[in-house]
Write an enzyme that holds these catalytic residues in place. Structure first.
Site, PDB file in Angstrom:
ATOM      1  NE  ARG A  16      -2.567  -1.760   3.222  1.00  0.00           N
ATOM      2  CZ  ARG A  16      -2.968  -1.714   4.500  1.00  0.00           C
ATOM      3  NH1 ARG A  16      -3.853  -0.806   4.876  1.00  0.00           N
ATOM      4  NH2 ARG A  16      -2.464  -2.543   5.386  1.00  0.00           N
ATOM      5  N   GLY A 137      -5.731  -7.147  15.094  1.00  0.00           N
ATOM      6  CA  GLY A 137      -6.128  -8.319  15.857  1.00  0.00           C
ATOM      7  C   GLY A 137      -6.758  -7.856  17.167  1.00  0.00           C
ATOM      8  NE  ARG A 332      28.201  24.248  -2.859  1.00  0.00           N
ATOM      9  CZ  ARG A 332      28.973  24.202  -3.948  1.00  0.00           C
ATOM     10  NH1 ARG A 332      29.200  25.304  -4.659  1.00  0.00           N
ATOM     11  NH2 ARG A 332      29.527  23.072  -4.323  1.00  0.00           N
TER      12      ARG A 332
HETATM   13  C1  UD1 Z   1      -0.298  -8.048  12.800  1.00  0.00           C
HETATM   14  C2  UD1 Z   1      -0.923  -8.915  13.906  1.00  0.00           C
HETATM   15  C3  UD1 Z   1      -2.187  -8.233  14.428  1.00  0.00           C
HETATM   16  C4  UD1 Z   1      -1.850  -6.860  14.924  1.00  0.00           C
HETATM   17  C5  UD1 Z   1      -1.141  -6.053  13.858  1.00  0.00           C
HETATM   18  C6  UD1 Z   1      -0.621  -4.775  14.454  1.00  0.00           C
HETATM   19  C7  UD1 Z   1      -0.420 -11.221  13.352  1.00  0.00           C
HETATM   20  C8  UD1 Z   1      -0.929 -12.483  12.785  1.00  0.00           C
HETATM   21  N1  UD1 Z   1      -1.242 -10.201  13.364  1.00  0.00           N
HETATM   22  O1  UD1 Z   1      -1.243  -8.029  11.752  1.00  0.00           O
HETATM   23  O2  UD1 Z   1      -2.755  -8.987  15.482  1.00  0.00           O
HETATM   24  O3  UD1 Z   1      -3.029  -6.194  15.327  1.00  0.00           O
HETATM   25  O4  UD1 Z   1      -0.019  -6.761  13.308  1.00  0.00           O
HETATM   26  O5  UD1 Z   1      -0.096  -3.935  13.465  1.00  0.00           O
HETATM   27  O6  UD1 Z   1       0.709 -11.177  13.822  1.00  0.00           O
HETATM   28  N2  UD1 Z   1       6.045  -9.682   8.614  1.00  0.00           N
HETATM   29  C9  UD1 Z   1       7.130 -10.447   8.250  1.00  0.00           C
HETATM   30  N3  UD1 Z   1       6.936 -11.615   7.582  1.00  0.00           N
HETATM   31  C10 UD1 Z   1       5.686 -12.073   7.289  1.00  0.00           C
HETATM   32  C11 UD1 Z   1       4.587 -11.283   7.651  1.00  0.00           C
HETATM   33  C12 UD1 Z   1       4.796 -10.094   8.319  1.00  0.00           C
HETATM   34  O7  UD1 Z   1       8.276 -10.085   8.507  1.00  0.00           O
HETATM   35  O8  UD1 Z   1       5.586 -13.149   6.681  1.00  0.00           O
HETATM   36  C13 UD1 Z   1       6.277  -8.421   9.311  1.00  0.00           C
HETATM   37  C14 UD1 Z   1       5.855  -7.209   8.516  1.00  0.00           C
HETATM   38  O9  UD1 Z   1       6.919  -6.701   7.756  1.00  0.00           O
HETATM   39  C15 UD1 Z   1       5.417  -6.254   9.593  1.00  0.00           C
HETATM   40  C16 UD1 Z   1       4.921  -7.154  10.713  1.00  0.00           C
HETATM   41  O10 UD1 Z   1       5.494  -8.413  10.486  1.00  0.00           O
HETATM   42  O11 UD1 Z   1       6.503  -5.489  10.082  1.00  0.00           O
HETATM   43  C17 UD1 Z   1       3.410  -7.253  10.759  1.00  0.00           C
HETATM   44  O12 UD1 Z   1       2.948  -7.800   9.560  1.00  0.00           O
HETATM   45  P1  UD1 Z   1       1.568  -7.391   8.911  1.00  0.00           P
HETATM   46  O13 UD1 Z   1       1.342  -8.181   7.700  1.00  0.00           O
HETATM   47  O14 UD1 Z   1       1.485  -5.920   8.806  1.00  0.00           O
HETATM   48  O15 UD1 Z   1       0.563  -7.915  10.060  1.00  0.00           O
HETATM   49  P2  UD1 Z   1      -0.928  -7.486  10.256  1.00  0.00           P
HETATM   50  O16 UD1 Z   1      -1.780  -8.261   9.345  1.00  0.00           O
HETATM   51  O17 UD1 Z   1      -1.044  -6.024  10.254  1.00  0.00           O
END
Ligand code: UD1
Ligand code: CA
Length: 455
Positions: A16, A137, A332
């Site tokens: 996004r 969550g 500069r």
């Molecule tokens: C996650 C939480 C949710 C919480 C929210 C808060 C889970 C399952 N859910 O959801 O409960 O309310 O964050 O913002 O944990 N990431 C990885 N590898 C992956 C997936 C994610 O490194 O395979 C990292 C992302 O880069 C990010 C973080 O984990 O920094 C959260 O991932 P994101 O996909 O944003 O989780 P949400 O669905 O927002």
């Protein structure tokens, strides 16, 4: 022995953001999101900081060169639980792990300290109550004891669960022995077919290990970045927090909503800063410094009593006491101004030192120059420092007077007390106390008639 490991999850793509730059490299307050999290992590003095990276990993590792970071690649992004599994081999026996997100940049060290204390020898969760909990969550608590029993992702939640306003920030502490025991058993039987880190909360409760919870002091601490809209909004929050702190320290900000600090700004007493100023890198302003409107200062030290008039651009420079700079000055890198120096409008200074009391008030270029004290630089003076291949030095000693529209063809030295007549092109050294002139003699044509238009 320090028992704290920190794992920062940063493998997500950040679709996004609509950008080819990995999300965690987008900047808040001039610093990549991930660097904010790493700096916060460092503040907790952990024994180890691991970063799980994936999308755009090359770029991330190129930009973040801190040598003590343990980098862990997550090739496929199969969920937050899957991300943490990648880090398991790096975690220390007998330690606890604090999980942070690379896209949640502003969580405070004090909040995390509370979270670590609350964990004792079990799990603790950072939760928050949000008026608009959409997308997060939700925290499920048992009615009687009010203790946390599970986290349900919004996509998996019932309508009733979606009414819950207490959300999971994603930040949690789990002892490593539990991570080792529980993470390999995670299932991806959910709406998103991901391995959810959040599932270990219900697993903990099933094992009769209660889960503590802690709330942040300020709600903005837990805000994550998923889009440019959120980035811009959190930037404003971040800037207004810095501005409020500066005002509390006694810095005279004319409008706290019209200042941007992308780095560290340290101010003495009775500093006044007018609107629309940008401070980047490390900027130090001494007592009684006044910064007028629309100034940009990057890695600059300004000593006491100096005034920077409007619309000046100053970078990698040191400025002495009681100087007057601008309006419309460009200073500069490599510039060093002593005390009581005046640099006026449309004057550019580069890689030069100017000693006490010297003045260049209008329309000049001074580059690769060593200038003594009390030199007067006339309007339109230019140091011709570049011959097309190499840069050369101009040396102007104390008490030299330079008439307007002078060019110095460097390398050249003008000795103490010399005078340069206006309009001169100086190609050879000027001896002490002498007048140098290179003007063509003026002549007047008697009976001159201007051309007239043909009929
Ligand atoms: C996650 C939480 C949710 C919480 C929210 C808060 C889970 C399952 N859910 O959801 O409960 O309310 O964050 O913002 O944990 N990431 C990885 N590898 C992956 C997936 C994610 O490194 O395979 C990292 C992302 O880069 C990010 C973080 O984990 O920094 C959260 O991932 P994101 O996909 O944003 O989780 P949400 O669905 O927002
Ligand atoms: Ca998220």
């Amino acid at each position: 022995m320090n028992r704290l490991n920190i794992v920062i999850l940063a493998a997500g793509m950040g679709k996004r953001m609509q950008s080819s730059v990995p999300k965690v490299l987008h900047k808040l307050g001039g610093k990549p999101l991930l660097m904010h999290v790493i700096d916060t992590a460092r503040g907790l003095l952990p024994s180890k900081i691991c970063v799980v990276y994936g999308y755009g990993g090359e770029a991330v590792r190129e930009q973040i060169t801190d040598e003590d970071i343990v980098w862990i690649e997550q090739i496929e992004q199969l969920g937050t639980g899957h991300a943490l599994i990648q880090a398991l081999p790096m975690l220390d026996q007998g330690s606890i792990t604090l999980v942070l997100f690379g896209d949640v940049p502003l969580v405070k060290i004090s909040t995390l300290q509370k979270l670590i204390e609350a964990a004792q020898d079990a799990c603790s969760l950072l939760t928050a109550n949000l008026e608009l909990p959409e997308g997060y969550g939700r925290i499920i608590r048992e009615a009687e004891s009010n203790s946390v029993v599970a986290i349900v992702e919004e996509k998996d939640a019932t309508n009733e669960q979606r009414q819950i306003t207490e959300i999971n920030t994603g930040v949690m502490v789990v002892p490593n022995r539990y991570l080792l025991a529980w993470l390999p058993n995670l299932k991806n039987s959910n709406q998103q077919q991901e391995y959810y880190l959040t599932d270990i909360i219900s697993i903990s409760v099933k094992n009769n290990i209660s889960v503590a919870s802690v709330q942040p002091t300020d709600t903005w601490e837990i805000l994550g970045i998923n889009s440019k809209v959120q980035l811009e909004s959190l930037e404003r929050t971040y800037q207004s927090e810095i501005a409020r702190k500066l005002l509390e320290q006694g810095v005279g900000l004319i409008d706290a909503s019209r200042i941007d600090i992308r780095g560290q700004l340290d101010c003495g007493r009775d500093v006044v800063i007018d609107v629309n100023c940008i401070f980047e890198g490390d900027v130090v302003l001494g007592d009684n410094v006044t910064i007028h409107a629309n100034n940009c200062l990057k890695n600059v030290t300004v000593a006491a009593g100096t005034t920077i008039a409007a619309n000046s651009l100053i970078e990698d420079a040191v400025i002495g006491e009681n100087c007057k700079i601008g309006p419309y000055a460009r200073i500069r890198p490599g510039t060093k101004l002593a005390d009581k120096v005046h640099i006026g409008n449309f004057v550019e200074i580069k890689n030069s030192s100017i000693a006490t009391g010297s003045k260049a008030s209008h329309l000049s270029y001074i580059g690769d120059t060593v200038m003594g004290q009390n030199v007067n630089v006339g309007a339109g003076t230019i140091t011709c420092n570049y011959d097309g291949a190499n840069k050369h030095k101009t040396i102007i000693e104390d008490n030299v007077f330079i008439g307007s529209d002078t060019q110095f063809i460097a390398p050249v030295t003008v000795s103490e007390g010399a005078t340069i007549g206006a309009g001169s092109t100086i190609t050879r050294d000027v001896p002490q106390g002498q007048l140098a002139l290179s003007r063509a003699k003026q002549s007047s044509i008697v009976g001159w008639k201007r051309p007239t238009k043909k009929q």
